[in-house]
Design a protein around this motif. Structure first.
Motif, short mmCIF file in Angstrom:
data_model
loop_
_atom_site.label_atom_id
_atom_site.label_comp_id
_atom_site.label_asym_id
_atom_site.label_seq_id
_atom_site.Cartn_x
_atom_site.Cartn_y
_atom_site.Cartn_z
N HIS A 140 0.84 -1.20 0.00
CA HIS A 140 0.00 0.00 0.00
C HIS A 140 0.88 1.25 0.00
O HIS A 140 1.92 1.29 0.65
N GLN A 144 -2.06 6.12 1.08
CA GLN A 144 -3.17 5.28 1.50
C GLN A 144 -3.06 4.91 2.97
O GLN A 144 -4.04 4.93 3.72
N ARG A 145 -1.86 4.57 3.40
CA ARG A 145 -1.64 4.21 4.81
C ARG A 145 -1.95 5.40 5.71
O ARG A 145 -2.53 5.23 6.80
N GLU A 146 -1.59 6.61 5.28
CA GLU A 146 -1.85 7.81 6.07
C GLU A 146 -3.36 8.07 6.16
O GLU A 146 -3.87 8.44 7.23
N ARG A 147 -4.08 7.87 5.05
CA ARG A 147 -5.53 8.07 5.07
C ARG A 147 -6.20 7.10 6.03
O ARG A 147 -7.08 7.48 6.81
N TRP A 148 -5.78 5.84 6.00
CA TRP A 148 -6.36 4.86 6.92
C TRP A 148 -6.05 5.21 8.36
O TRP A 148 -6.89 5.05 9.24
N SER A 149 -4.83 5.69 8.61
CA SER A 149 -4.44 6.06 9.96
C SER A 149 -5.33 7.18 10.50
O SER A 149 -5.80 7.13 11.64
N GLU A 151 -8.36 8.00 9.40
CA GLU A 151 -9.75 7.53 9.51
C GLU A 151 -9.98 6.73 10.78
O GLU A 151 -11.06 6.78 11.38
N ARG A 152 -8.97 5.95 11.20
CA ARG A 152 -9.14 5.05 12.33
C ARG A 152 -8.72 5.65 13.66
O ARG A 152 -8.94 5.03 14.71
N THR A 155 -10.83 5.54 16.97
CA THR A 155 -12.02 4.69 16.82
C THR A 155 -12.10 3.60 17.87
O THR A 155 -13.17 3.06 18.12
#
Length: 252
Positions: A140, A144-149, A151-152, A155
């Motif tokens: 990835h 993309q990894r930064e966006r997931w980080s 977003e989560r 949480t």
């Protein structure tokens, strides 16, 4: 070879049967598309069509080319018409959707969901490793990894954590323990270069912050102090204890 100008409508059936079980469209040949279906079925994908396909001998399944269509838009409409026609004819199609190009907006009824649950109950999952995994050798992107980080983030903190407020028997991990084999495996993975802190050293500023954070907290300053804390905190009574404290109550 792809047929960019259009494609074919195909129907899947058994050699020995007249009824079609699946109608699809493809810009390749029907035989190529059938091989792809057989491969997906072998991977364990769970749909009515793939469940049926797994039960058949592959040599007994054929794909007939029903209609050649010019233009992709007309191809999608043709698939829709063929499915509707054969369903009116009473043929036992296993298509989940009404056909057409793009998202079809299939809405599962309660009966469909229950049937899918029953089909999958007790069925072992299918895992694909190494070269068999479609993501093998890929990685990835940092974006993309930064966006997931982002977003989560947060949480699983506080009340958002699915185990928040669960203790004792209420906690899903209560009474479970790792096997010795798993412990050894995890230990081996985290040794040497496998340790995320391998070759790293805390800076002077970090060490100073850690020191400040620990100031004022009582620490065991001797073997007696550490031993006392162990028995006191865990309420362990041992007649052989060498030290006097309320946990053991002995002075030998």
């Amino acid at each position: 070879m792809a047929l960019a100008a259009g494609g074919v409508i195909y129907g899947v059936r058994l050699r020995s049967a007249y009824d079609y079980r699946y109608i699809g469209l493809t810009t390749k040949s029907a035989s190529v598309r059938l091989r792809q279906h057989l491969k997906v079925a072998g991977s364990g994908r769970k749909t009515p069509f793939y469940d049926w396909l797994r039960k058949q001998a592959s040599v007994e399944v054929i794909a007939d080319e029903l209609h050649w269509v010019e233009g992709l838009e007309d191809l999608g409409r043709a698939e829709f018409d063929w499915i509707a026609y054969l369903r009116r004819d009473g043929q036992p199609l296993l298509n989940l959707s009404q056909g057409g190009l793009g998202p079809t907006g299939v809405l599962w009824t309660a009966e469909m969901r229950e049937a899918a649950r029953i089909r999958s109950t007790g069925r072992p999952g299918t895992s694909r490793f190494a070269e068999d995994n479609p993501f093998y050798g890929r990685k990835h992107s940092e974006d993309q990894r930064e966006r997931w980080s982002l977003e989560r983030k947060g949480t699983n903190a506080g009340a958002e954590n699915p185990n928040f407020g669960m203790f004792g028997e209420d906690h899903p991990s209560y009474g479970r323990s790792m096997s010795e084999v798993l412990r050894v495996g995890l230990s081996e993975q985290r040794r040497g270069a496998g340790n995320p802190n391998f070759g790293r050293k805390a800076s002077a500023a970090t060490r100073s912050k850690m020191s400040e954070a620990q100031k004022g907290r009582p620490k065991p300053s001797s073997r007696r102090n550490a031993h006392t804390r162990h028995h006191t905190n865990k309420n362990v009574v041992k007649d052989s204890c060498r030290y006097l404290h309320r946990g053991c109550g002995q002075n030998q």
